[in-house]
Scaffold this motif. Structure first.
Motif, mmCIF file in Angstrom:
data_model
loop_
_atom_site.group_PDB
_atom_site.id
_atom_site.type_symbol
_atom_site.label_atom_id
_atom_site.label_comp_id
_atom_site.label_asym_id
_atom_site.label_seq_id
_atom_site.Cartn_x
_atom_site.Cartn_y
_atom_site.Cartn_z
ATOM 1 N N GLU A 135 -3.901 3.266 -4.063
ATOM 2 C CA GLU A 135 -3.159 3.655 -3.024
ATOM 3 C C GLU A 135 -2.822 4.775 -2.340
ATOM 4 O OE1 GLU A 135 0.411 3.933 -6.463
ATOM 5 O OE2 GLU A 135 0.514 5.614 -4.903
ATOM 6 N N THR A 147 -8.766 -5.220 -3.182
ATOM 7 C CA THR A 147 -7.644 -6.268 -2.366
ATOM 8 C C THR A 147 -6.301 -5.755 -2.889
ATOM 9 O OG1 THR A 147 -8.388 -7.548 -5.099
ATOM 10 C CG2 THR A 147 -9.377 -8.492 -3.312
ATOM 11 N N GLY A 148 -5.323 -6.573 -1.735
ATOM 12 C CA GLY A 148 -4.588 -5.802 -2.546
ATOM 13 C C GLY A 148 -3.584 -7.050 -2.858
ATOM 14 N N TRP A 149 -2.770 -5.606 -3.368
ATOM 15 C CA TRP A 149 -1.179 -6.305 -4.061
ATOM 16 C C TRP A 149 0.113 -6.521 -3.578
ATOM 17 C CZ3 TRP A 149 0.087 -1.767 -8.160
ATOM 18 C CH2 TRP A 149 -1.553 -1.647 -8.672
ATOM 19 N N GLU A 150 0.353 -5.738 -1.991
ATOM 20 C CA GLU A 150 1.404 -6.285 -1.518
ATOM 21 C C GLU A 150 0.882 -7.147 -0.005
ATOM 22 O OE1 GLU A 150 2.407 -2.461 -3.025
ATOM 23 O OE2 GLU A 150 0.881 -2.887 -1.614
ATOM 24 N N GLU A 151 1.667 -8.523 -0.239
ATOM 25 C CA GLU A 151 1.000 -9.660 1.300
ATOM 26 C C GLU A 151 0.810 -8.524 2.394
ATOM 27 O OE1 GLU A 151 1.608 -12.468 0.973
ATOM 28 O OE2 GLU A 151 1.168 -12.385 -0.534
ATOM 29 N N LYS A 209 0.600 1.612 0.163
ATOM 30 C CA LYS A 209 -0.436 0.421 -0.219
ATOM 31 C C LYS A 209 -0.374 0.455 -1.185
ATOM 32 C CE LYS A 209 -0.859 -3.081 2.800
ATOM 33 N NZ LYS A 209 0.260 -4.124 3.620
ATOM 34 N N HIS A 210 -0.080 -0.794 -2.459
ATOM 35 C CA HIS A 210 -1.503 -0.471 -3.301
ATOM 36 C C HIS A 210 -2.882 -1.237 -3.160
ATOM 37 C CE1 HIS A 210 2.283 0.238 -5.302
ATOM 38 N NE2 HIS A 210 2.064 1.011 -5.526
ATOM 39 N N PHE A 211 -4.146 -0.975 -3.763
ATOM 40 C CA PHE A 211 -5.341 -2.418 -3.942
ATOM 41 C C PHE A 211 -5.191 -2.175 -5.243
ATOM 42 C CE2 PHE A 211 -4.414 -0.383 0.900
ATOM 43 C CZ PHE A 211 -4.759 -1.724 1.513
ATOM 44 N N ASN A 212 -6.188 -2.992 -5.201
ATOM 45 C CA ASN A 212 -7.381 -3.173 -6.341
ATOM 46 C C ASN A 212 -8.344 -2.718 -6.055
ATOM 47 O OD1 ASN A 212 -5.624 -5.562 -8.376
ATOM 48 N ND2 ASN A 212 -5.992 -7.244 -6.869
ATOM 49 N N ASP A 236 9.449 -2.057 -14.041
ATOM 50 C CA ASP A 236 8.818 -3.602 -15.032
ATOM 51 C C ASP A 236 9.639 -5.008 -15.473
ATOM 52 O OD1 ASP A 236 6.255 -5.305 -15.834
ATOM 53 O OD2 ASP A 236 5.973 -3.490 -17.342
ATOM 54 N N PHE A 281 -7.527 1.362 -9.840
ATOM 55 C CA PHE A 281 -6.440 0.566 -8.469
ATOM 56 C C PHE A 281 -6.094 1.792 -7.195
ATOM 57 C CE2 PHE A 281 -2.820 2.634 -10.877
ATOM 58 C CZ PHE A 281 -1.955 2.477 -9.702
#
Length: 165
Positions: A82, A105-109, A98-101, A149, A80
Motif C-alpha cells: 500500500e 499492478t494496482g487494485w484500484e482504478e 492505494k493497493h498494489f500486488n 468482504d 501486496f
C-alpha cells in the motif's frame, strides 16, 4: 415481556459495540487537526497479521502531508503493498491509500483511491472513518481497520513495534 425485550436489545447493542476501536464520521464534519497532532507516527514499524509479517514506514510531516508505505510478507514472499498519504486539507486531516500486488499492478482504478476522513484526534490516537491509529508507547502502535468482504465487515487489529537494526 416488552421490558425484557428492550433489556436484551440493550445488552446486545452494548456487547456488540464493546471492544470496537473504529468510529464512523457519518454526517458530521471532520474536526480541525494538523499533521503535528500525529507526527508521533513517523518511523519504521513491524508486526504480524494475515499470517505474515507486516511493515509500515511513515515519513515525518513535510509540506502538507506524511508519506507512508505498507508491505505484507507471507512465507518469505511479498503479498501486496500500500502507498499511503496523511494529508492536511481544509483545516483537517485525511488518510488516503492505494493497493498494489507484489508486481506493483494496482487494485484500484488509475484515478481511484481509498480515503478515510478524520473523525477525531486525541493526544495518542487518531480516528479516521473506519481506520484508527493508537500510540501505545513511543515504540508500539496499534492500528484498527474495518475490512469488508462480500458484505461482511470485520475490525482487524494490527500491532506494530518500532523497528531498528
Amino acid at each position: 415481556m416488552k421490558k425484557l425485550s428492550l433489556s436484551l436489545l440493550f445488552v446486545f447493542i452494548y456487547f456488540s459495540s464493546f471492544g470496537q476501536n473504529t468510529l464512523k464520521l457519518g454526517d458530521n464534519k471532520s474536526p480541525k487537526a494538523t499533521l503535528a497532532d500525529i507526527a508521533w507516527l513517523s518511523g519504521h514499524w513491524r508486526g504480524e497479521a494475515f499470517g505474515g509479517i507486516t511493515e509500515e514506514i511513515w515519513s515525518p510531516p513535510l509540506g502538507d502531508s506524511m508519506m507512508g508505505s505498507f508491505k505484507l510478507v507471507s512465507e518469505g514472499k511479498t503479498s501486496f503493498y500500500e502507498i499511503c498519504q496523511l494529508v492536511e486539507e481544509n483545516g483537517s486531516l485525511s488518510f488516503r491509500l492505494k493497493h498494489f500486488n507484489s508486481d506493483l499492478t494496482g487494485w484500484e482504478e488509475k484515478n481511484e483511491r481509498e480515503e478515510f476522513p478524520l473523525v477525531k484526534v486525541e493526544k495518542n490516537a487518531v480516528y479516521f472513518d473506519g481506520f484508527t491509529i493508537k500510540r501505545i508507547s513511543n515504540n508500539e502502535i496499534h492500528m484498527y481497520v474495518v475490512i469488508s468482504d462480500e458484505g461482511e465487515a470485520e475490525e482487524v487489529e494490527f500491532k506494530y513495534f518500532r523497528f531498528s537494526k
